[in-house]
Design a protein around this motif. Structure first.
Motif, PDB file in Angstrom:
ATOM      1  N   LEU A   1     -60.992  99.909  46.701  1.00  0.00           N
ATOM      2  CA  LEU A   1     -59.922  98.911  46.584  1.00  0.00           C
ATOM      3  C   LEU A   1     -58.708  99.415  45.814  1.00  0.00           C
ATOM      4  CD1 LEU A   1     -62.049  95.711  45.832  1.00  0.00           C
ATOM      5  CD2 LEU A   1     -60.777  96.186  47.911  1.00  0.00           C
ATOM      6  N   PHE A   2     -58.963 100.301  44.842  1.00  0.00           N
ATOM      7  CA  PHE A   2     -57.859 100.720  43.976  1.00  0.00           C
ATOM      8  C   PHE A   2     -57.435 102.180  44.188  1.00  0.00           C
ATOM      9  CE2 PHE A   2     -59.756  97.162  41.704  1.00  0.00           C
ATOM     10  CZ  PHE A   2     -58.662  96.467  41.239  1.00  0.00           C
ATOM     11  N   ASP A   3     -58.140 102.887  45.062  1.00  0.00           N
ATOM     12  CA  ASP A   3     -57.858 104.313  45.252  1.00  0.00           C
ATOM     13  C   ASP A   3     -58.132 105.111  43.988  1.00  0.00           C
ATOM     14  OD1 ASP A   3     -57.404 105.286  47.669  1.00  0.00           O
ATOM     15  OD2 ASP A   3     -55.223 105.054  47.671  1.00  0.00           O
ATOM     16  N   GLY A   4     -59.046 104.646  43.209  1.00  0.00           N
ATOM     17  CA  GLY A   4     -59.431 105.341  41.971  1.00  0.00           C
ATOM     18  C   GLY A   4     -60.358 104.448  41.189  1.00  0.00           C
ATOM     19  N   ALA A   5     -61.322 105.066  40.455  1.00  0.00           N
ATOM     20  CA  ALA A   5     -62.269 104.232  39.705  1.00  0.00           C
ATOM     21  C   ALA A   5     -62.730 104.947  38.449  1.00  0.00           C
ATOM     22  CB  ALA A   5     -63.463 103.885  40.571  1.00  0.00           C
ATOM     23  N   GLY A   6     -61.933 105.889  37.958  1.00  0.00           N
ATOM     24  CA  GLY A   6     -62.331 106.636  36.769  1.00  0.00           C
ATOM     25  C   GLY A   6     -63.446 107.601  37.101  1.00  0.00           C
ATOM     26  N   ARG A   7     -64.060 108.134  36.014  1.00  0.00           N
ATOM     27  CA  ARG A   7     -65.119 109.126  36.236  1.00  0.00           C
ATOM     28  C   ARG A   7     -66.430 108.422  36.553  1.00  0.00           C
ATOM     29  NH1 ARG A   7     -64.161 112.973  31.338  1.00  0.00           N
ATOM     30  NH2 ARG A   7     -66.039 111.875  30.694  1.00  0.00           N
ATOM     31  N   PHE A   8     -67.163 108.988  37.510  1.00  0.00           N
ATOM     32  CA  PHE A   8     -68.446 108.406  37.920  1.00  0.00           C
ATOM     33  C   PHE A   8     -69.407 108.307  36.734  1.00  0.00           C
ATOM     34  CE2 PHE A   8     -72.824 109.124  39.445  1.00  0.00           C
ATOM     35  CZ  PHE A   8     -72.973 107.992  40.219  1.00  0.00           C
ATOM     36  N   GLY A   9     -69.460 109.373  35.943  1.00  0.00           N
ATOM     37  CA  GLY A   9     -70.374 109.399  34.791  1.00  0.00           C
ATOM     38  C   GLY A   9     -70.055 108.290  33.796  1.00  0.00           C
ATOM     39  N   ASP A  10     -68.770 108.043  33.544  1.00  0.00           N
ATOM     40  CA  ASP A  10     -68.377 106.976  32.619  1.00  0.00           C
ATOM     41  C   ASP A  10     -68.799 105.609  33.156  1.00  0.00           C
ATOM     42  OD1 ASP A  10     -67.282 108.820  30.956  1.00  0.00           O
ATOM     43  OD2 ASP A  10     -65.208 108.551  31.666  1.00  0.00           O
ATOM     44  N   ALA A  11     -68.606 105.441  34.477  1.00  0.00           N
ATOM     45  CA  ALA A  11     -68.983 104.162  35.090  1.00  0.00           C
ATOM     46  C   ALA A  11     -70.473 103.905  34.895  1.00  0.00           C
ATOM     47  CB  ALA A  11     -68.639 104.169  36.575  1.00  0.00           C
TER      48      ALA A  11
ATOM     49  N   PRO B   1     -49.594  91.570  34.946  1.00  0.00           N
ATOM     50  CA  PRO B   1     -49.211  92.947  35.265  1.00  0.00           C
ATOM     51  C   PRO B   1     -49.955  93.423  36.518  1.00  0.00           C
ATOM     52  CG  PRO B   1     -50.709  92.892  33.381  1.00  0.00           C
ATOM     53  CD  PRO B   1     -50.394  91.475  33.734  1.00  0.00           C
ATOM     54  N   GLU B   2     -49.456  94.466  37.093  1.00  0.00           N
ATOM     55  CA  GLU B   2     -50.074  95.036  38.295  1.00  0.00           C
ATOM     56  C   GLU B   2     -51.533  95.407  38.000  1.00  0.00           C
ATOM     57  OE1 GLU B   2     -49.844  96.008  42.258  1.00  0.00           O
ATOM     58  OE2 GLU B   2     -48.353  94.986  41.001  1.00  0.00           O
ATOM     59  N   PRO B   3     -52.482  94.968  38.829  1.00  0.00           N
ATOM     60  CA  PRO B   3     -53.895  95.279  38.540  1.00  0.00           C
ATOM     61  C   PRO B   3     -54.194  96.771  38.659  1.00  0.00           C
ATOM     62  CG  PRO B   3     -53.698  94.198  40.674  1.00  0.00           C
ATOM     63  CD  PRO B   3     -52.339  94.144  40.029  1.00  0.00           C
ATOM     64  N   THR B   4     -55.126  97.234  37.814  1.00  0.00           N
ATOM     65  CA  THR B   4     -55.579  98.632  37.882  1.00  0.00           C
ATOM     66  C   THR B   4     -57.080  98.640  38.133  1.00  0.00           C
ATOM     67  OG1 THR B   4     -56.161  98.764  35.552  1.00  0.00           O
ATOM     68  CG2 THR B   4     -53.856  99.243  36.129  1.00  0.00           C
ATOM     69  N   TRP B   5     -57.604  99.841  38.360  1.00  0.00           N
ATOM     70  CA  TRP B   5     -59.047  99.924  38.628  1.00  0.00           C
ATOM     71  C   TRP B   5     -59.871  99.436  37.439  1.00  0.00           C
ATOM     72  CZ3 TRP B   5     -61.408 103.206  35.235  1.00  0.00           C
ATOM     73  CH2 TRP B   5     -60.657 104.258  34.708  1.00  0.00           C
ATOM     74  N   ALA B   6     -59.317  99.466  36.233  1.00  0.00           N
ATOM     75  CA  ALA B   6     -60.051  98.963  35.058  1.00  0.00           C
ATOM     76  C   ALA B   6     -60.350  97.471  35.212  1.00  0.00           C
ATOM     77  CB  ALA B   6     -59.238  99.202  33.792  1.00  0.00           C
ATOM     78  N   ASP B   7     -59.437  96.757  35.934  1.00  0.00           N
ATOM     79  CA  ASP B   7     -59.677  95.324  36.160  1.00  0.00           C
ATOM     80  C   ASP B   7     -60.914  95.093  37.032  1.00  0.00           C
ATOM     81  OD1 ASP B   7     -57.455  94.302  34.698  1.00  0.00           O
ATOM     82  OD2 ASP B   7     -56.165  95.063  36.296  1.00  0.00           O
ATOM     83  N   GLY B   8     -61.192  96.051  37.919  1.00  0.00           N
ATOM     84  CA  GLY B   8     -62.400  95.953  38.751  1.00  0.00           C
ATOM     85  C   GLY B   8     -63.645  95.890  37.884  1.00  0.00           C
TER      86      GLY B   8
END
Lengths: 310, 255
Positions: free
Chosen positions: B143-153, B60-67
């Motif tokens: 790379l993905f134009d998005g990476a979720g919330r900084f705090g979660d990361a 499937p198309e990769p998402t920022w979660a794959d990063g």
């Protein structure tokens, strides 16, 4: 009232799975003494020192440092220890290493710096800025002595501190050890008996885990002087063996004849050294046997060590 | 307390001068860059070799979660192995070199000796982990134009750090019981391998330390599993037991 000994053991024993390294030893080192702790390789010197510094657990027996009974697993503050090959943190300078040791000893801030400077000066490492990883063997031994003295211990144990040094390094280290006389008690394990004879005032000889001689150098020598000996040194082992055989036959059991690397040592309780010399000269002359030298003297520590550990 | 602080200073000096921090930072930072990069381009890379349309359903198309997934998978393998190898002699080297008896004879207790090492190891790994998580987060964002919330990361990084703590304490434990650093490393690698194997079993995964790799990915994407707390507590509990055991064993050991 008897004087408190710097080090005292009571039936100290260490058994490993298949061997007894130290067997029920009772030894005593007086305060202020520089004590030569002698023995062949594997005699039990290092094991004894490791028990007395709290690093090995005795199988049985007890020991006291400055009159205080000590046990395995508790730090023994009154002792300093220099292992045969001292290990350091190579990324530190000598000053940093001693400063770490002084801090661990809880030395007050205002005393620490000058104490470390003094120690480095005492062992001749003042002004050395290189990391310990760049130190020579001799410099490491000097630093090892300094760290052993950092807490101003009552007793310092040194395990063969000069065995791997060149003659100059050996002399320097012996001078440093000699300078400790009267300030702290030193137990010095070494194989180099001439050095022991020069600086030690107390001797302990251990053989196969048993103490076979102990006392002041003078006391030990006096125990052996009744056996003044005649020594004949040969150019080769064949002549040495031949002479040994002939003198044993000639004296028919009245002499104690031992041979030691192309040298015959003859002792007797009832025949004087002069008579032994005369008899020896006669045999040598009759057999036209070449020899390097013949002399009579009181026993050296070397002779005593050989005698008690043979 | 004085000796604890003194020995911590020594450990920090050692970590910096022996370049342990540098090596660890390089390994983790590399994967902080490589992880998102692989997540973003792996599918495209594979598709270069497969005719269009044949296996699209598999990728499937990769998402920022794959990063994040790639980042944590990689450091869960190479990063953990690097930690095992870097710290295989943490206690043993001091014993073999003779510095442990020297320090212990100066008044340092066995407990302080081990705890100072653990403290600096934990702090070093925390710094390395949080910095590399930060790098992974921003690189994923680029790379993905998005990476979720900084705090979660960052929380995800913290969850993974708990797993690192377990392997750090394991290194201390194995280095205490082993006679050679290589043996300590073998024990460490075997324990890592065993955990990887058990991680396949869904029923136990949630309660074993290695389950925290997946938990870290989930937390980074904003999902907090109901097993997260249990997983963390079990890992911390086992680590505490190993730490106490290390101190106890060291006290009984002859030097």
């Amino acid at each position: 009232m008897s004087q408190t000994m710097a080090v005292e053991t009571f039936g100290l024993t260490k058994r490993f799975k298949t061997a007894t390294a130290v067997n029920n030893i009772d030894l005593a080192v007086p305060q202020g003494a520089i004590c030569g702790f002698l023995g062949k390789n594997g005699a039990g010197k290092t094991t004894t020192i490791k028990m007395l510094t709290g690093m090995k657990k005795p199988t049985s027996g007890e020991f006291a440092i400055m009159g205080k009974k000590e046990t395995f697993g508790k730090g023994i503050r009154a002792v300093g220890y220099l292992p045969d090959v001292p290990g350091f943190y190579g990324y530190m300078t000598g000053w940093e290493f001693l400063d770490l040791c002084a801090r661990l000893c809880n030395m007050p801030e205002n005393e620490r710096k000058s104490h470390v400077d003094d120690l480095l000066k005492q062992v001749g490492l003042d002004g050395v800025k290189t990391k310990i990883s760049g130190y020579s063997r001799g410099m490491r031994q000097r630093l090892g002595i300094a760290q052993a003295l950092v807490n101003s211990p009552a007793v310092v144990f040194m395990d063969e501190p000069i065995s791997a040094l060149d003659p100059m390094g050996r002399r320097d280290i012996m001078e440093i050890i000699s300078s400790l006389r009267g300030k702290t008690s030193v137990v010095l394990s070494t194989h180099i008996l001439s050095d022991v004879e020069n600086i030690c005032d107390h001797i302990i000889i251990i053989e196969k885990g048993n103490v076979v001689e102990q006392g002041t150098l003078a006391e030990i020598k006096s125990r052996f002087t009744r056996q003044d000996s005649v020594k004949i040194t040969f150019y080769n082992q064949d002549d040495c063996d031949k002479f040994g055989e002939q003198i044993r036959q000639a004296a028919s059991g009245g002499l104690n004849v031992t041979d030691d690397a192309m040298r015959i040592i003859i002792q007797s309780d009832n025949i004087t050294p002069a008579e032994i010399s005369k008899l020896s000269a006669k045999i040598l002359s009759n057999a036209a046997m070449p020899f390097k030298g013949l002399h009579t003297d009181a026993p050296t520590l070397d002779d005593i060590f050989y005698e008690v550990t043979k | 307390m004085n000796t604890y602080i003194t020995f911590i200073r020594k450990e920090i000096m050692e970590t910096l001068r022996n370049k342990r921090l540098f090596v660890l930072a390089c390994v983790f930072a590399s994967f902080a860059l490589l992880g998102p990069l692989m997540g973003r381009y792996m599918v495209e890379f594979i598709n270069m070799f497969i005719p269009a349309g044949e296996m699209d359903f598999l990728f499937p198309e990769p998402t920022w979660a794959d990063g994040y997934a790639n980042f944590y998978m990689n450091i869960g393998q190479i990063g953990v192995i690097a930690i095992i190898l870097l710290y295989m002699g943490v206690i043993l080297d001091e014993k073999r070199r003779g510095t442990a008896p020297m320090m212990l004879m100066k008044g340092l207790t066995h407990t302080t000796f081990v705890m100072s090492k653990f403290t600096v190891m934990a702090l070093t790994s925390l710094v390395v982990m949080m910095v590399s998580t930060l790098v992974a987060h921003f690189y994923t964002y680029i790379l993905f134009d998005g990476a979720g919330r900084f705090g979660d990361a960052m929380l995800g990084g913290l969850v993974f750090w708990v797993l690192l703590l377990f392997f750090l304490v394991s290194s201390i434990f194995f280095s205490t019981i082993a006679k050679k650093p290589s043996t300590s490393a073998v024990f460490g690698l075997l324990s890592w391998f065993a955990l990887v194997i058990f991680d396949v079993v869904q029923r136990v995964r949630d309660f074993l330390p290695f389950g925290l790799v997946g938990r870290a990915v989930e937390v980074s994407t904003g999902y907090f599993s109901r097993h997260l707390l249990a997983n963390i507590l079990i890992t911390l509990g086992v680590s505490a037991v190993l730490l106490v055991a290390s101190i106890h064993i060291l006290k009984k050991k002859e030097l």
